[in-house]
Design an enzyme around this catalytic site. Structure first.
Site, PDB file in Angstrom:
ATOM      1  N   HIS A   1     -10.965  -3.170   2.989  1.00  0.00           N
ATOM      2  CA  HIS A   1     -11.186  -2.626   4.764  1.00  0.00           C
ATOM      3  C   HIS A   1     -12.508  -1.926   4.744  1.00  0.00           C
ATOM      4  O   HIS A   1     -12.215  -1.931   5.912  1.00  0.00           O
ATOM      5  CB  HIS A   1      -9.726  -2.959   4.626  1.00  0.00           C
ATOM      6  N   ASP A   2     -12.545  -1.051   3.444  1.00  0.00           N
ATOM      7  CA  ASP A   2     -13.459   0.146   3.767  1.00  0.00           C
ATOM      8  C   ASP A   2     -15.148  -0.901   3.831  1.00  0.00           C
ATOM      9  O   ASP A   2     -16.112   0.588   4.054  1.00  0.00           O
ATOM     10  CB  ASP A   2     -12.953   0.892   2.630  1.00  0.00           C
TER      11      ASP A   2
ATOM     12  N   GLU B   1      -6.781   4.206  -6.052  1.00  0.00           N
ATOM     13  CA  GLU B   1      -7.471   3.879  -5.722  1.00  0.00           C
ATOM     14  C   GLU B   1      -8.870   5.644  -5.736  1.00  0.00           C
ATOM     15  O   GLU B   1      -7.941   6.304  -5.172  1.00  0.00           O
ATOM     16  CB  GLU B   1      -7.844   4.414  -4.122  1.00  0.00           C
TER      17      GLU B   1
ATOM     18  N   ASP C   1      -3.322   4.407  -2.523  1.00  0.00           N
ATOM     19  CA  ASP C   1      -3.953   5.210  -1.647  1.00  0.00           C
ATOM     20  C   ASP C   1      -4.490   6.386  -2.381  1.00  0.00           C
ATOM     21  O   ASP C   1      -3.813   7.471  -2.298  1.00  0.00           O
ATOM     22  CB  ASP C   1      -3.587   5.398  -0.131  1.00  0.00           C
TER      23      ASP C   1
ATOM     24  N   ASP D   1       0.708  -1.447  -0.121  1.00  0.00           N
ATOM     25  CA  ASP D   1      -0.152  -0.035   0.216  1.00  0.00           C
ATOM     26  C   ASP D   1       0.987   1.452   0.425  1.00  0.00           C
ATOM     27  O   ASP D   1       1.889   0.938   0.571  1.00  0.00           O
ATOM     28  CB  ASP D   1      -1.132   0.302   1.006  1.00  0.00           C
TER      29      ASP D   1
HETATM   30  C1  GLC Z   1      -8.305   4.732   1.634  1.00  0.00           C
HETATM   31  C2  GLC Z   1      -7.979   3.552   2.472  1.00  0.00           C
HETATM   32  C3  GLC Z   1      -8.872   4.261   3.799  1.00  0.00           C
HETATM   33  C4  GLC Z   1      -8.616   5.203   4.952  1.00  0.00           C
HETATM   34  C5  GLC Z   1      -7.871   6.201   3.777  1.00  0.00           C
HETATM   35  C6  GLC Z   1      -7.451   7.532   4.366  1.00  0.00           C
HETATM   36  O1  GLC Z   1      -9.629   4.998   1.620  1.00  0.00           O
HETATM   37  O2  GLC Z   1      -8.450   2.665   2.200  1.00  0.00           O
HETATM   38  O3  GLC Z   1      -9.123   2.863   4.410  1.00  0.00           O
HETATM   39  O4  GLC Z   1      -8.941   5.808   6.238  1.00  0.00           O
HETATM   40  O5  GLC Z   1      -7.544   6.219   2.326  1.00  0.00           O
HETATM   41  O6  GLC Z   1      -6.028   6.714   4.173  1.00  0.00           O
END
Ligand code: GLC
Ligand code: CA
Length: 554
Positions: free
Chosen positions: A327-328, A254, A198, A97
């Site tokens: 995980h979200d 992402e 991320d 990540d």
């Molecule tokens: C992304 C991650 C999430 C995190 C956010 C801030 O959306 O997947 O888990 O809280 O970024 O880093």
């Protein structure tokens, strides 16, 4: 172009909840090493590790205080090197990540930055003067409240799009960028196989930092000023050129929101930015008046429309990531499946996803049909997002009652995905011999890896077969997608076409039964199904939550 990351299946590990090797209640790197043979048996090609870097763990590692160290609860750099070596020996690649929109407020850069206005690191972050003793503008944090935090040391505010312990880096500063690229090369030189990036579309912010208009509430989401900003493609091309392009690696960005045209810019082959992207339109499909906290029932027609838009949109150019869970997200089986048809709906959801065009992701536990957790009190919650949203919606705004919010938490909180992996029916599902950092789902006695490995009809073995099929059949990777029956309220039916082959994929998202006329597919071969049909006839009888993938040679 054909490439290995299009032909792969990726497995996401959330280290904190995967496997605890030393009994402190927290999953760790040694624990992952111990489970590599399990992943090998499943057949996946690549692991994506959620962050294992040094971190105060305010947002479970998405707040990094040292990019080149391992968080002490996860182990050491030696453990990491061992994990990489052991994974590679088994033919499994490892993707890390990359969290570079922000750091932890404990990162040395930020500790320096906040000291004084002329500190050499001041400009590593985004500092602004207040407006009449208020935040510089009305931007809202993703984790509720203002996205500005006042710092009395220098009487200024810093920007944090996420928690106030996650200050945003200033990507306008060339030194920031070069430091990040250097850090990326350090990991790439170790031999890792890529990055999941991320919230990568938020690196470039519109520099005017103006209010969001019209203002309908106290704080407003600033997407149009922070998502896909003016210099984002310049930054990603630079990152590619200065770090990634020197290695044979994959990246997945992402992208919190973007259009198809923008997605092509991010992932088009000739753009030299990213390999593929995560988009979230399909996971937002059931958001209600207060977003995910008040979800509405699934509208399948809408879901098909969204997925199809992305399938058609990136058919020729760019590349999709395929995922239900991460995980979200809450667990897809609880969300779009039906717990009365546990096995069948889990297999159906897997089939729907794995035959689409793109690279599929499996989130830990999805392959055994793990479900949401039955939260009854806030004591069971660990996620900073929930605490902030509760404060905002229940306490401050009084928009939701406690009961309504608990319902929302059960349906949608990120902790649903973060309960420990269920390995067996022993104490704590075999995850730890100590006290787990978050409760184990009470259904572990019936839903666990041990039991599923013994059962040839299990969800695990179904995923295993889906992965094998993808490895054997180019049509699953490269075939052209076409949606059929777009307005059918319960069935998601599509075809894939490649050279002289055609696939028909039928998925029933309901407990109704249907008869479907197979027409040109009446002599086809059943590749995989959750139903027993010995012979394919003119009419296929579709059972509740049934799924069928049929192959026809033309
Ligand atoms: C992304 C991650 C999430 C995190 C956010 C801030 O959306 O997947 O888990 O809280 O970024 O880093
Ligand atoms: Ca541990």
């Amino acid at each position: 172009m054909k490439t290995w990351w299009k032909e792969s299946v990726i497995y996401q590990i959330y280290p904190k909840s995967f496997y605890d090797s030393n009994g402190d209640g927290i999953g760790d790197l040694k624990g992952i090493i111990l489970k590599l043979d399990y992943l090998k048996e499943l057949g996946i090609d690549i692991i994506w590790l959620s962050p294992v870097y040094a971190s105060p763990q305010v947002d479970n590692g998405y707040d990094i205080s040292d990019y080149q160290a391992i968080s002490k609860e996860y182990g050491t750099m030696e453990d990491f090197d061992c994990l990489l070596k052991e994974a590679h020996q088994r033919g499994i690649k490892v993707v890390m990540d990359l969290v570079v929109n922000h750091t932890s407020n404990q990162h040395p850069w930020f500790i320096e930055s906040r000291k004084s206005k002329d500190n050499p690191y001041r400009d590593y972050y985004i500092w602004k003067e207040g407006k009449n003793h208020q935040a510089p503008n009305n931007w809202e944090s993703v984790f509720s409240g203002s996205s500005w935090q006042y710092d009395k040391q220098t009487d200024m505010y810093y920007l944090h799009l996420y928690s106030d312990k996650q200050p945003d880096l200033n990507w306008e500063n060339e030194d920031v960028r070069n430091d990040i690229y250097k850090m990326m090369r350090w990991w790439l030189d170790k031999g890792i196989d890529g990055f999941r990036m991320d919230v990568i579309n938020k690196l470039s912010k519109v520099q005017t930092f103006q209010d969001v208009f019209p203002q309908t509430k106290k704080y407003m989401r600033p997407s149009k000023y922070v998502s896909n900003g003016p210099r984002i493609h310049e930054f990603l091309k630079e990152m590619n050129q200065k770090a990634l392009s020197h290695y044979d690696v994959m990246t997945v960005g992402e992208i919190t929101s973007c259009t198809i045209e923008q997605a092509k810019q991010y992932t088009g082959e000739n753009e030299h930015e990213l390999s593929m992207l995560f988009q979230f339109e399909h996971t937002d499909v059931d958001a209600g008046p207060y977003g995910k906290w008040t979800p509405v029932p699934l509208d399948l027609v809408k879901l098909k429309k969204i997925l199809t838009k992305w399938q058609y949109g990136l058919q020729e150019e760019g590349w999709n990531s395929l995922f239900w869970d991460n995980h979200d997200q809450p667990r897809v089986l609880s969300r779009f499946g039906n717990l009365d048809y546990m096995q069948d709906s889990a297999k159906m959801l897997a089939t729907t996803l794995h035959f689409l065009k793109g690279t599929p992701y499996i989130y830990q536990g999805e392959e055994i049909g793990m479900t949401n957790y039955p939260f009854t009190s806030l004591d069971e919650v660990r996620d900073v997002e929930v605490f902030n949203a509760y404060q905002d919606l229940v306490k401050d705004k009084k928009a939701l009652t406690h009961e309504q919010m608990m319902k929302g938490i059960c349906a949608s909180s990120r902790d649903n995905a973060r309960t420990p992996m269920q390995w067996n029916n022993e104490n704590n599902a075999g995850f730890t011999t100590g006290n787990p950092w978050i409760n184990v789902n009470p259904n572990y006695k019936t839903i666990n890896v041990h039991q599923q490995l013994l059962d040839p009809n299990s969800i695990f073995h179904y995923y295993q077969k889906l992965i094998q099929l993808r490895h054997q059949m180019p049509i699953i990777v490269y075939g052209t997608y076409e949606l059929l029956e777009e307005n059918h309220p319960d069935l998601y039916i599509y075809t894939r076409t490649y050279q002289d082959e055609k696939l028909l994929v039928i998925n029933n998202f309901s407990s109704h039964e249907y008869d479907y006329e197979l027409k040109e597919f009446r002599y086809s071969q059943l590749l995989i199904s959750n139903d027993q049909c010995d012979k394919i006839h003119d009419i296929l009888h579709i059972k509740p939550y049934g799924c069928y993938a049929l192959l026809q040679k033309m």
